[in-house]
Design a protein around this motif. Structure first.
Motif, PDB file in Angstrom:
ATOM      1  N   PRO A  51     -43.881  -0.462 -10.392  1.00 52.39           N
ATOM      2  CA  PRO A  51     -43.719  -1.715 -11.133  1.00 52.39           C
ATOM      3  C   PRO A  51     -45.047  -2.429 -11.350  1.00 52.39           C
ATOM      4  CG  PRO A  51     -42.389  -1.715  -9.113  1.00 52.39           C
ATOM      5  CD  PRO A  51     -43.172  -0.447  -9.122  1.00 52.39           C
ATOM      6  N   SER A  52     -45.061  -3.273 -12.350  1.00 46.47           N
ATOM      7  CA  SER A  52     -46.221  -4.111 -12.612  1.00 46.47           C
ATOM      8  C   SER A  52     -46.548  -4.932 -11.371  1.00 46.47           C
ATOM      9  CB  SER A  52     -45.887  -5.016 -13.795  1.00 46.47           C
ATOM     10  OG  SER A  52     -46.957  -5.862 -14.049  1.00 46.47           O
ATOM     11  N   GLY A  53     -47.826  -4.967 -11.016  1.00 47.78           N
ATOM     12  CA  GLY A  53     -48.244  -5.753  -9.859  1.00 47.78           C
ATOM     13  C   GLY A  53     -48.173  -5.001  -8.545  1.00 47.78           C
ATOM     14  N   SER A  54     -47.818  -3.711  -8.584  1.00 48.91           N
ATOM     15  CA  SER A  54     -47.659  -2.968  -7.327  1.00 48.91           C
ATOM     16  C   SER A  54     -48.987  -2.497  -6.744  1.00 48.91           C
ATOM     17  CB  SER A  54     -46.709  -1.780  -7.529  1.00 48.91           C
ATOM     18  OG  SER A  54     -47.153  -0.942  -8.570  1.00 48.91           O
ATOM     19  N   SER A  57     -53.568  -0.317 -10.479  1.00 52.37           N
ATOM     20  CA  SER A  57     -54.934  -0.478 -11.007  1.00 52.37           C
ATOM     21  C   SER A  57     -55.914  -0.709  -9.874  1.00 52.37           C
ATOM     22  CB  SER A  57     -55.010  -1.663 -11.983  1.00 52.37           C
ATOM     23  OG  SER A  57     -54.206  -1.424 -13.107  1.00 52.37           O
TER      24      SER A  57
HETATM   25  P1  ADP Z   1     -50.662  -2.931 -11.236  1.00 51.78           P
HETATM   26  O1  ADP Z   1     -51.798  -2.215 -11.847  1.00 51.78           O
HETATM   27  O2  ADP Z   1     -49.743  -2.048 -10.441  1.00 51.78           O
HETATM   28  O3  ADP Z   1     -49.883  -3.751 -12.217  1.00 51.78           O
HETATM   29  P2  ADP Z   1     -52.706  -4.533  -9.973  1.00 51.78           P
HETATM   30  O4  ADP Z   1     -53.471  -3.630  -9.081  1.00 51.78           O
HETATM   31  O5  ADP Z   1     -53.316  -4.912 -11.266  1.00 51.78           O
HETATM   32  O6  ADP Z   1     -51.236  -3.951 -10.154  1.00 51.78           O
HETATM   33  O7  ADP Z   1     -52.404  -5.886  -9.213  1.00 51.78           O
HETATM   34  C1  ADP Z   1     -51.733  -5.917  -7.970  1.00 51.78           C
HETATM   35  C2  ADP Z   1     -51.555  -7.342  -7.545  1.00 51.78           C
HETATM   36  O8  ADP Z   1     -52.833  -7.910  -7.284  1.00 51.78           O
HETATM   37  C3  ADP Z   1     -50.883  -8.238  -8.577  1.00 51.78           C
HETATM   38  O9  ADP Z   1     -50.053  -9.127  -7.893  1.00 51.78           O
HETATM   39  C4  ADP Z   1     -52.033  -8.959  -9.218  1.00 51.78           C
HETATM   40  O10 ADP Z   1     -51.639 -10.222  -9.671  1.00 51.78           O
HETATM   41  C5  ADP Z   1     -53.014  -9.073  -8.070  1.00 51.78           C
HETATM   42  N1  ADP Z   1     -54.415  -9.066  -8.542  1.00 51.78           N
HETATM   43  C6  ADP Z   1     -54.972  -8.144  -9.341  1.00 51.78           C
HETATM   44  N2  ADP Z   1     -56.279  -8.404  -9.540  1.00 51.78           N
HETATM   45  C7  ADP Z   1     -56.544  -9.526  -8.858  1.00 51.78           C
HETATM   46  C8  ADP Z   1     -57.713 -10.322  -8.667  1.00 51.78           C
HETATM   47  N3  ADP Z   1     -58.890  -9.973  -9.216  1.00 51.78           N
HETATM   48  N4  ADP Z   1     -57.603 -11.425  -7.896  1.00 51.78           N
HETATM   49  C9  ADP Z   1     -56.432 -11.770  -7.323  1.00 51.78           C
HETATM   50  N5  ADP Z   1     -55.294 -11.063  -7.458  1.00 51.78           N
HETATM   51  C10 ADP Z   1     -55.336  -9.966  -8.214  1.00 51.78           C
END
Ligand code: ADP
Ligand code: MG
Length: 256
Positions: A51-54, A57
């Motif tokens: 899911p998104s936010g997991s 990335s």
């Molecule tokens: P995905 O790629 O699975 O959607 P991410 O790795 O982008 O997930 O993000 C995971 C979590 O970390 C999310 O809740 C996102 O909001 C948070 N997040 C991502 N980048 C940052 C950042 N630079 N600072 C704070 N929180 C972050």
């Protein structure tokens, strides 16, 4: 095959190229990666979904230290990487990355996007860099677009340029972060086709994608992440037909 090497469909899998051991990462107080263990063999193709936010990335960005982790070890081709590592640039150079937004330099042609880093970073002479770039634009099936600027290209063509640009650095590992998510549906396959060919060439690939047809076709293993954890890892056949974890089943139920 070593004990750590997973089963590998129809291609040979070599030694370990990526190892994450008990990796934790925080954004401030937010625990975004939790005790991540992952070993990837040279030539392996991994698809990461969830899911998104997991944290998908974040996980792949930790590999080239675009994000730093706070606990555990990340070893890339024998080198333990961490914040402030001298020589991290050398490691980054070996790891190509393709993003959802193509991130091409708008003021450079496709060819120039492909020759910039080899000339600047690797010190390759222009003639050689251009010859190599043309070969690789051919490989991603857009040799005729070499002199166009990004704005003159479709999204799918831009993403092919972005892949070509990475390949021009002759990387050992390619990371893809939802490379087709920003594309109009009719352009998705032209990018996936190039990724399939790359996979078949033996490139080590980690692809964050929800393109499950791609996963079935090329992945050696599919990883499901949820809430910062690796919840399930399995070859695509069993991942899709018999997911073990309830969270995986729920996710697949939503996207398939
Ligand atoms: P995905 O790629 O699975 O959607 P991410 O790795 O982008 O997930 O993000 C995971 C979590 O970390 C999310 O809740 C996102 O909001 C948070 N997040 C991502 N980048 C940052 C950042 N630079 N600072 C704070 N929180 C972050
Ligand atoms: Mg993401």
């Amino acid at each position: 095959m070593s004990a750590t090497a997973p089963s590998a469909g129809d291609h040979e899998i070599g030694d370990v190229i990526i190892e994450m051991r008990h990796v934790d990462k925080f954004y401030g107080d937010f625990h975004v990666l939790r005790d991540i263990d992952l070993t990837v063999s040279r030539g392996e193709r991994i698809v990461i979904c969830g899911p998104s936010g997991s944290g998908k990335s974040t996980l792949i960005r930790c590999l080239n230290q675009l994000e730093e982790h706070q606990k555990g070890d990340i070893v890339i081709d024998g080198t333990t990487v961490h914040a402030g590592l001298k020589g991290i640039e050398d490691i980054r150079r070996e790891i190509g990355m393709v993003f959802q937004s193509f991130n091409l330099f708008p003021h450079l042609t496709a060819l120039e996007n492909c020759t910039l880093a080899p000339m600047k970073v690797r010190g390759i002479a222009r003639a050689e860099a251009e010859a190599n770039a043309r070969r690789i634009l051919e490989r991603v099936h857009i040799p005729e677009q070499a002199n166009k600027y990004p704005v003159q290209l479709s999204g799918g063509q831009q993403q092919r340029v972005a892949i070509a640009r990475s390949l021009c650095m002759n990387p050992k590992i390619m990371l893809f972060d939802e490379p087709t998510s920003a594309l109009d549906p009719e352009m998705v396959s032209e990018v996936l086709d190039v990724m399939v060919e790359l996979a078949e060439s033996g490139m080590t690939m980690l692809c964050v994608t929800h393109e499950m047809g791609f996963a079935r076709k090329v992945a050696d293993r599919v990883i499901f992440m949820d809430a910062g954890e690796i919840v399930e890892v399995a070859p695509p056949e069993s991942f899709f037909s018999a997911p073990q974890n309830e969270r995986t089943r729920k996710f697949l139920g939503q996207i398939l």
